[in-house]
Motif scaffolding. Structure first.
Motif, mmCIF file in Angstrom:
data_model
loop_
_atom_site.group_PDB
_atom_site.id
_atom_site.type_symbol
_atom_site.label_atom_id
_atom_site.label_comp_id
_atom_site.label_asym_id
_atom_site.label_seq_id
_atom_site.Cartn_x
_atom_site.Cartn_y
_atom_site.Cartn_z
ATOM 1 N N VAL A 56 36.511 54.819 -12.303
ATOM 2 C CA VAL A 56 36.987 53.576 -12.946
ATOM 3 C C VAL A 56 37.913 53.881 -14.120
ATOM 4 C CG1 VAL A 56 36.216 51.617 -14.377
ATOM 5 C CG2 VAL A 56 34.997 52.187 -12.245
ATOM 6 N N GLY A 57 37.582 54.878 -14.912
ATOM 7 C CA GLY A 57 38.345 55.166 -16.128
ATOM 8 C C GLY A 57 38.132 54.082 -17.171
ATOM 9 N N GLU A 58 39.222 53.684 -17.827
ATOM 10 C CA GLU A 58 39.119 52.730 -18.933
ATOM 11 C C GLU A 58 39.250 51.280 -18.483
ATOM 12 O OE1 GLU A 58 38.376 53.760 -22.068
ATOM 13 O OE2 GLU A 58 38.141 55.655 -20.981
ATOM 14 N N ARG A 59 39.382 51.061 -17.185
ATOM 15 C CA ARG A 59 39.664 49.714 -16.688
ATOM 16 C C ARG A 59 38.463 48.785 -16.788
ATOM 17 N NH1 ARG A 59 42.077 51.187 -10.944
ATOM 18 N NH2 ARG A 59 40.562 52.878 -11.073
ATOM 19 N N LYS A 60 38.774 47.479 -16.818
ATOM 20 C CA LYS A 60 37.715 46.467 -16.777
ATOM 21 C C LYS A 60 37.246 46.320 -15.332
ATOM 22 C CE LYS A 60 37.081 41.446 -17.322
ATOM 23 N NZ LYS A 60 35.735 41.505 -17.954
ATOM 24 N N VAL A 61 35.923 46.390 -15.122
ATOM 25 C CA VAL A 61 35.354 46.160 -13.790
ATOM 26 C C VAL A 61 35.057 44.673 -13.654
ATOM 27 C CG1 VAL A 61 33.456 46.683 -12.209
ATOM 28 C CG2 VAL A 61 34.353 48.480 -13.721
ATOM 29 N N THR A 62 35.646 44.037 -12.631
ATOM 30 C CA THR A 62 35.463 42.587 -12.463
ATOM 31 C C THR A 62 34.351 42.247 -11.470
ATOM 32 O OG1 THR A 62 37.217 42.544 -10.801
ATOM 33 C CG2 THR A 62 37.853 42.056 -13.082
ATOM 34 N N ALA A 63 33.983 43.185 -10.610
ATOM 35 C CA ALA A 63 32.884 42.941 -9.668
ATOM 36 C C ALA A 63 32.374 44.263 -9.107
ATOM 37 C CB ALA A 63 33.336 42.042 -8.520
ATOM 38 N N ILE A 64 31.081 44.266 -8.791
ATOM 39 C CA ILE A 64 30.443 45.369 -8.070
ATOM 40 C C ILE A 64 30.073 44.803 -6.701
ATOM 41 C CG2 ILE A 64 28.482 46.968 -8.020
ATOM 42 C CD1 ILE A 64 28.337 46.334 -11.183
ATOM 43 N N VAL A 65 30.849 45.197 -5.690
ATOM 44 C CA VAL A 65 30.702 44.617 -4.359
ATOM 45 C C VAL A 65 29.907 45.586 -3.486
ATOM 46 C CG1 VAL A 65 31.911 43.657 -2.376
ATOM 47 C CG2 VAL A 65 32.954 43.521 -4.645
ATOM 48 N N CYS A 66 28.782 45.120 -2.940
ATOM 49 C CA CYS A 66 27.920 45.991 -2.140
ATOM 50 C C CYS A 66 28.207 45.751 -0.657
ATOM 51 C CB CYS A 66 26.460 45.703 -2.434
ATOM 52 S SG CYS A 66 26.052 45.855 -4.197
ATOM 53 N N THR A 67 28.559 46.816 0.069
ATOM 54 C CA THR A 67 28.816 46.675 1.513
ATOM 55 C C THR A 67 27.521 46.386 2.264
ATOM 56 O OG1 THR A 67 28.566 49.053 1.934
ATOM 57 C CG2 THR A 67 30.803 48.226 1.462
ATOM 58 N N HIS A 68 26.396 46.831 1.725
ATOM 59 C CA HIS A 68 25.066 46.520 2.254
ATOM 60 C C HIS A 68 24.066 47.066 1.251
ATOM 61 C CE1 HIS A 68 25.755 50.598 3.691
ATOM 62 N NE2 HIS A 68 24.505 50.730 4.087
ATOM 63 N N ALA A 69 22.769 46.789 1.471
ATOM 64 C CA ALA A 69 21.785 47.077 0.422
ATOM 65 C C ALA A 69 20.889 48.271 0.715
ATOM 66 C CB ALA A 69 20.939 45.837 0.135
ATOM 67 N N HIS A 70 21.311 49.190 1.572
ATOM 68 C CA HIS A 70 20.561 50.458 1.650
ATOM 69 C C HIS A 70 20.573 51.116 0.276
ATOM 70 C CE1 HIS A 70 20.963 50.947 6.286
ATOM 71 N NE2 HIS A 70 19.828 50.368 5.946
ATOM 72 N N ASP A 71 19.485 51.820 -0.025
ATOM 73 C CA ASP A 71 19.314 52.273 -1.413
ATOM 74 C C ASP A 71 20.411 53.230 -1.875
ATOM 75 O OD1 ASP A 71 18.437 54.555 -0.046
ATOM 76 O OD2 ASP A 71 16.498 54.664 -1.093
#
Ligand code: ZN
Length: 207
Positions: A56-71
């Protein structure tokens, strides 16, 4: 690194474990970050917040998108959320898998087929591609000419469907109806291992 306008795709790999049905395996997961110089979306939150933040570096993260919920894809999603203040997005059909890993936490927003996630001037189109997991999604970025398939499609074929909550007929249907209808040259960024293309995987599966 792929560029489309000012937006780009950045990539890292992080190591840990995957557990389901009483077995545990060592796994390397891809970390995909899509955005421009100012903001980005993180696709999946495996194993290590530090490894993800290095991409990510110094950028603002706007969303954490999960492709699926395996641990191995959501393990550090709540910790990353705390760190960067971005919402966690997950398809609600993966609730049972999410609750195995995070029984005391919730994700923030449901993903639905057809949703559009805007970041850095490009769109991530949500394709519900169940089979590997009931709430598995792929994220198609037409401006970048790529699709993020999580564990639904790999270089060499469909993702695993041998464990609980998986369905082999359903993953075949998802891949044929939703992914193989994308342009041949579309680059496939997977949850584990190397990139491939839609054209290469369609040819391999039809052989
Ligand atoms: Zn998986």
């Amino acid at each position: 690194m792929t560029t489309g306008g000012t937006a780009r795709v950045d990539h890292g790999v992080t190591s840990g474990t995957f557990s389901l049905d009483g077995q545990t395996f060592d796994v390397d997961n891809n970390v995909w970050v899509v955005g421009d110089e100012a903001e980005c979306v993180v696709i999946d939150a495996p194993h290590s917040v530090a490894d993800i933040l290095a991409v990510v570096g110094e950028r603002k993260v706007t969303a954490i998108v999960c492709t699926h919920a395996h641990d191995d894809h959501v393990r550090v999603a709540p910790a990353l959320r705390s760190r960067v203040g971005a919402p966690i997005l997950l398809h609600p059909d993966d609730r049972p898998l999410w609750e195995l890993t995070h029984p005391d936490q919730r994700w923030d927003r449901d993903l639905r087929d057809g949703d559009a996630i805007e970041v850095g001037g490009v769109t991530l189109r949500v394709l519900h591609t169940p089979g590997h997991a009931p709430g598995a999604v792929s994220l198609y970025a037409p401006e970048l000419g790529c699709v993020f398939t999580g564990d639904t499609l790999f270089q060499g074929g469909p993702g695993a469907t041998g464990r609980s909550y998986s369905d082999s007929d359903l993953i075949q249907e998802s891949i044929r109806a939703r992914l193989f209808t994308l342009p041949d040259e579309t680059v496939v960024h997977t949850g584990h291992g190397a990139d491939t293309t839609i054209g290469a995987e369609r040819a391999a599966l039809d052989r």
